[in-house]
Design an enzyme around this catalytic site. Structure first.
Site, PDB file in Angstrom:
ATOM      1  N   HIS A  97       0.836  -1.195   0.000  1.00 25.18           N
ATOM      2  CA  HIS A  97       0.000   0.000   0.000  1.00 25.18           C
ATOM      3  C   HIS A  97       0.875   1.250   0.000  1.00 25.18           C
ATOM      4  O   HIS A  97       1.939   1.268   0.613  1.00 25.18           O
ATOM      5  CB  HIS A  97      -0.931   0.000   1.222  1.00 25.18           C
ATOM      6  CG  HIS A  97      -2.011   1.023   1.096  1.00 25.18           C
ATOM      7  ND1 HIS A  97      -1.797   2.350   1.408  1.00 25.18           N
ATOM      8  CD2 HIS A  97      -3.280   0.926   0.653  1.00 25.18           C
ATOM      9  CE1 HIS A  97      -2.911   3.019   1.157  1.00 25.18           C
ATOM     10  NE2 HIS A  97      -3.830   2.177   0.703  1.00 25.18           N
ATOM     11  N   GLU A  99       0.697   3.895   1.577  1.00 25.60           N
ATOM     12  CA  GLU A  99       1.037   4.419   2.915  1.00 25.60           C
ATOM     13  C   GLU A  99       2.195   3.633   3.521  1.00 25.60           C
ATOM     14  O   GLU A  99       3.025   4.192   4.233  1.00 25.60           O
ATOM     15  CB  GLU A  99      -0.218   4.379   3.808  1.00 25.60           C
ATOM     16  CG  GLU A  99      -1.224   5.453   3.390  1.00 25.60           C
ATOM     17  CD  GLU A  99      -2.680   5.042   3.525  1.00 25.60           C
ATOM     18  OE1 GLU A  99      -2.971   4.102   4.282  1.00 25.60           O
ATOM     19  OE2 GLU A  99      -3.528   5.661   2.842  1.00 25.60           O
ATOM     20  N   GLU A 169      -3.697   1.851  -7.306  1.00 23.49           N
ATOM     21  CA  GLU A 169      -4.138   2.968  -6.475  1.00 23.49           C
ATOM     22  C   GLU A 169      -3.260   4.190  -6.756  1.00 23.49           C
ATOM     23  O   GLU A 169      -2.183   4.323  -6.177  1.00 23.49           O
ATOM     24  CB  GLU A 169      -4.030   2.598  -4.989  1.00 23.49           C
ATOM     25  CG  GLU A 169      -4.870   1.424  -4.582  1.00 23.49           C
ATOM     26  CD  GLU A 169      -5.225   1.448  -3.095  1.00 23.49           C
ATOM     27  OE1 GLU A 169      -6.421   1.412  -2.781  1.00 23.49           O
ATOM     28  OE2 GLU A 169      -4.306   1.544  -2.255  1.00 23.49           O
TER      29      GLU A 169
HETATM   30  P1  13P Z   1      -9.751   6.048   0.024  1.00 26.65           P
HETATM   31  O1  13P Z   1     -10.862   5.206  -0.517  1.00 26.65           O
HETATM   32  O2  13P Z   1     -10.011   6.603   1.393  1.00 26.65           O
HETATM   33  O3  13P Z   1      -9.283   7.069  -0.960  1.00 26.65           O
HETATM   34  O4  13P Z   1      -8.501   5.042   0.230  1.00 26.65           O
HETATM   35  C1  13P Z   1      -8.143   4.202  -0.793  1.00 26.65           C
HETATM   36  C2  13P Z   1      -7.138   3.244  -0.272  1.00 26.65           C
HETATM   37  O5  13P Z   1      -6.047   3.630   0.103  1.00 26.65           O
HETATM   38  C3  13P Z   1      -7.515   1.833  -0.171  1.00 26.65           C
HETATM   39  O6  13P Z   1      -6.411   1.043   0.112  1.00 26.65           O
END
Ligand code: 13P
Length: 252
Positions: A97, A99, A169
């Site tokens: 991910h 993050e 993403e």
């Molecule tokens: P949001 O749907 O809050 O933009 O987040 C997406 C995400 O990071 C899913 O892993």
């Protein structure tokens, strides 16, 4: 036919009680929906996985982990291994991910190790990747995505791909309220399928579910999911609300 998937990444949200309640509510709200070839997934935090699995029993809600360490065990304070996850019944792990890449310095190379560990343990991964805003502005997004996949996944043999779900993403769309348009998502997903077909075969490429993630909401889900190469979504914020998440599941 590849599976359609709606997965909720809860990130660092929901304590034990909230996690159980959200799963209970979700079970109730999707009970009467008719599904075909569709998976519903939630990813609570590590400490709430066991109780969430229990709460999800006798339903179609799958509980998955948000991360995993690549080593079997050892002196890695604060980390969780594949064996530990398997021992409580986890079958799928989200990896890569943005993050994790941004705040915890995960790289394509460290993620390749994690992917190998997932596969060695006969687990499945939902593998995340995507470009930064500056990459897209510089028209570099295809090259960035290609290198992320090449570096972390393209050492795998073709048979490993049955245990891989991809989640594109774009970082500029995560938690920002700004979504990639359905056309932008389709364009990238088709590109991804194309490079997998080139590296492996069309059969491998056609069998991989590719999810879109980044500000998916009930209001935009249907349009995004209508695209032929978009097989579902990885949902952040909207997965924390049972009505929103159910709305997104209905869209698929
Ligand atoms: P949001 O749907 O809050 O933009 O987040 C997406 C995400 O990071 C899913 O892993």
């Amino acid at each position: 036919m590849r599976a359609k998937i709606v997965a909720g990444n809860w990130k660092m949200n929901n304590d034990k009680k909230e996690s159980k309640q959200l799963i209970k509510d979700l079970k109730k709200s999707i009970k009467r929906l008719k599904f075909k070839n569709t998976r519903v997934i939630v990813a609570p935090t590590f400490v709430n996985l066991s109780s969430s699995i229990k709460a999800a029993k006798k339903s179609r809600v799958e509980v998955v982990a948000q991360n995993m360490h690549h080593a079997k065990n050892g002196a890695y304070t604060g980390e969780i291994s594949a064996d530990m996850l398997k021992s409580i019944g986890i079958k799928t792990v989200i990896l890569g991910h943005s993050e994790r890449r941004t705040y915890f310095n995960e790289t394509d190379a460290s993620l390749a190790l994690k992917v190998d560990a997932v596969l060695a343990n006969e687990l499945e991964t939902i593998f995340c990747f995507g470009e930064l805003l500056e990459d897209r502005k510089a028209n570099n997004h295809f090259a960035v995505v290609e290198s992320q996949l090449t570096n972390a996944l393209f050492h795998l043999n073709a048979s490993a791909w049955s245990s891989i779900v991809l989640a594109y993403e774009p970082v500029w769309a995560i938690g920002t309220g700004e979504t990639a348009s359905a056309e932008q998502a389709q364009e990238m997903h088709a590109f991804i399928r194309g490079i997998i077909a080139k590296k492996y075969t069309t059969e491998v490429a056609d069998a991989v579910s590719i999810l879109y993630g980044g500000s998916v909401k009930p209001a935009n889900a249907e349009e995004i999911f209508s695209k032929p190469d978009v097989d579902g979504g990885l949902i952040g914020g909207a997965a924390l609300n049972v009505n929103d998440f159910t709305g997104i599941i209905k869209a698929i």
